[in-house]
Design a protein around this motif. Structure first.
Motif, PDB file in Angstrom:
ATOM      1  N   ARG A  59       0.814  -1.308  -0.100  1.00  0.00           N
ATOM      2  CA  ARG A  59       0.062  -0.008  -0.117  1.00  0.00           C
ATOM      3  C   ARG A  59       0.721   1.279  -0.011  1.00  0.00           C
ATOM      4  O   ARG A  59       0.440   2.297  -0.655  1.00  0.00           O
ATOM      5  N   PHE A  60       1.887   1.295   0.718  1.00  0.00           N
ATOM      6  CA  PHE A  60       2.968   2.317   0.809  1.00  0.00           C
ATOM      7  C   PHE A  60       3.387   2.572  -0.577  1.00  0.00           C
ATOM      8  O   PHE A  60       3.437   3.826  -1.126  1.00  0.00           O
ATOM      9  N   THR A  61       3.905   1.576  -1.374  1.00  0.00           N
ATOM     10  CA  THR A  61       4.340   1.639  -2.773  1.00  0.00           C
ATOM     11  C   THR A  61       3.261   2.286  -3.585  1.00  0.00           C
ATOM     12  O   THR A  61       3.446   3.334  -4.415  1.00  0.00           O
ATOM     13  N   VAL A  62       1.925   1.880  -3.456  1.00  0.00           N
ATOM     14  CA  VAL A  62       0.944   2.392  -4.273  1.00  0.00           C
ATOM     15  C   VAL A  62       0.715   3.745  -4.281  1.00  0.00           C
ATOM     16  O   VAL A  62       0.766   4.670  -5.081  1.00  0.00           O
ATOM     17  N   VAL A  63       0.689   4.273  -2.986  1.00  0.00           N
ATOM     18  CA  VAL A  63       0.486   5.783  -2.599  1.00  0.00           C
ATOM     19  C   VAL A  63       1.613   6.627  -3.064  1.00  0.00           C
ATOM     20  O   VAL A  63       1.498   7.634  -3.908  1.00  0.00           O
ATOM     21  N   ASN A  64       2.918   5.863  -3.066  1.00  0.00           N
ATOM     22  CA  ASN A  64       4.047   6.858  -3.464  1.00  0.00           C
ATOM     23  C   ASN A  64       4.401   6.520  -4.956  1.00  0.00           C
ATOM     24  O   ASN A  64       5.029   7.372  -5.426  1.00  0.00           O
ATOM     25  N   ILE A  65       3.811   5.595  -5.650  1.00  0.00           N
ATOM     26  CA  ILE A  65       3.830   5.935  -7.187  1.00  0.00           C
ATOM     27  C   ILE A  65       3.214   7.001  -7.622  1.00  0.00           C
ATOM     28  O   ILE A  65       3.751   7.655  -8.419  1.00  0.00           O
ATOM     29  N   VAL A  66       2.222   7.403  -6.967  1.00  0.00           N
ATOM     30  CA  VAL A  66       1.440   8.460  -7.441  1.00  0.00           C
ATOM     31  C   VAL A  66       2.349   9.835  -6.939  1.00  0.00           C
ATOM     32  O   VAL A  66       2.368  10.742  -7.880  1.00  0.00           O
ATOM     33  N   VAL A  70       4.194  12.755  -9.477  1.00  0.00           N
ATOM     34  CA  VAL A  70       3.957  14.121  -9.169  1.00  0.00           C
ATOM     35  C   VAL A  70       5.341  14.832  -9.095  1.00  0.00           C
ATOM     36  O   VAL A  70       5.464  15.665  -9.451  1.00  0.00           O
ATOM     37  N   ALA A  71       6.316  14.245  -8.250  1.00  0.00           N
ATOM     38  CA  ALA A  71       7.324  14.654  -7.822  1.00  0.00           C
ATOM     39  C   ALA A  71       8.395  15.043  -8.996  1.00  0.00           C
ATOM     40  O   ALA A  71       8.942  15.954  -9.269  1.00  0.00           O
ATOM     41  N   LEU A  98      13.146  20.739  -4.864  1.00  0.00           N
ATOM     42  CA  LEU A  98      12.603  21.358  -3.743  1.00  0.00           C
ATOM     43  C   LEU A  98      10.927  21.263  -4.076  1.00  0.00           C
ATOM     44  O   LEU A  98      10.232  20.930  -3.137  1.00  0.00           O
ATOM     45  N   VAL A  99      10.510  22.003  -4.973  1.00  0.00           N
ATOM     46  CA  VAL A  99       9.222  22.137  -5.166  1.00  0.00           C
ATOM     47  C   VAL A  99       8.683  20.830  -5.735  1.00  0.00           C
ATOM     48  O   VAL A  99       7.565  20.453  -5.046  1.00  0.00           O
ATOM     49  N   GLY A 100       9.453  19.970  -6.374  1.00  0.00           N
ATOM     50  CA  GLY A 100       8.746  18.497  -6.621  1.00  0.00           C
ATOM     51  C   GLY A 100       8.547  17.717  -5.332  1.00  0.00           C
ATOM     52  O   GLY A 100       7.933  16.991  -5.358  1.00  0.00           O
TER      53      GLY A 100
END
Length: 125
Positions: A59-66, A70-71, A98-100
């Motif tokens: 689940r952590f990976t799924v959230v962080n793929i998004v 974005v970054a 930094l913005v990313g």
């Protein structure tokens, strides 16, 4: 905890920059920060949600793929388009990174709170 992971993300990009293109360096730095964040969030912020470490990691990976998408997109957009368009010349790639890094913080927090580390409800009869 997020600040530690963000610092690892930010600092490691300078190392990755020495042997890969900017967007790839941002992506690799994000992934390193993600691993550090998972370890720290599980241990110090959200704790054991009762749904197993593999489930939490998935689940952590799924959230962080998004968050990764974005970054990288925001970093690239700012470095290659936005900052040059406004005449920003002071460390443009660093500023863009930094913005990313900041771009996905709120969505990632809530994604982890309500998806990655949500408490498992056990029904008893």
């Amino acid at each position: 905890m997020g600040a530690i992971a963000a610092l690892a993300n930010f600092a490691s990009r300078f190392v990755f920059d020495t042997f890969m293109p900017y967007e790839a360096a941002v992506g690799c730095a994000y992934l390193l920060g993600m691993v550090i964040a998972f370890i720290l969030f599980q241990k110090f912020v959200f704790g054991d949600a009762g749904n197993g470490q593999f489930t939490q990691a998935f689940r952590f990976t799924v959230v962080n793929i998004v968050g990764l998408l974005v970054a990288v997109a925001v970093s690239s957009l700012f470095a290659r388009t936005v900052l040059p368009a406004i005449g920003w010349t002071y460390l443009p790639y660093t500023t863009a990174h930094l913005v990313g890094i900041m771009a996905p913080t709120i969505t990632s927090y809530f994604g982890h709170k309500f998806f990655t580390y949500r408490q498992t409800i056990i029904e008893t009869n």
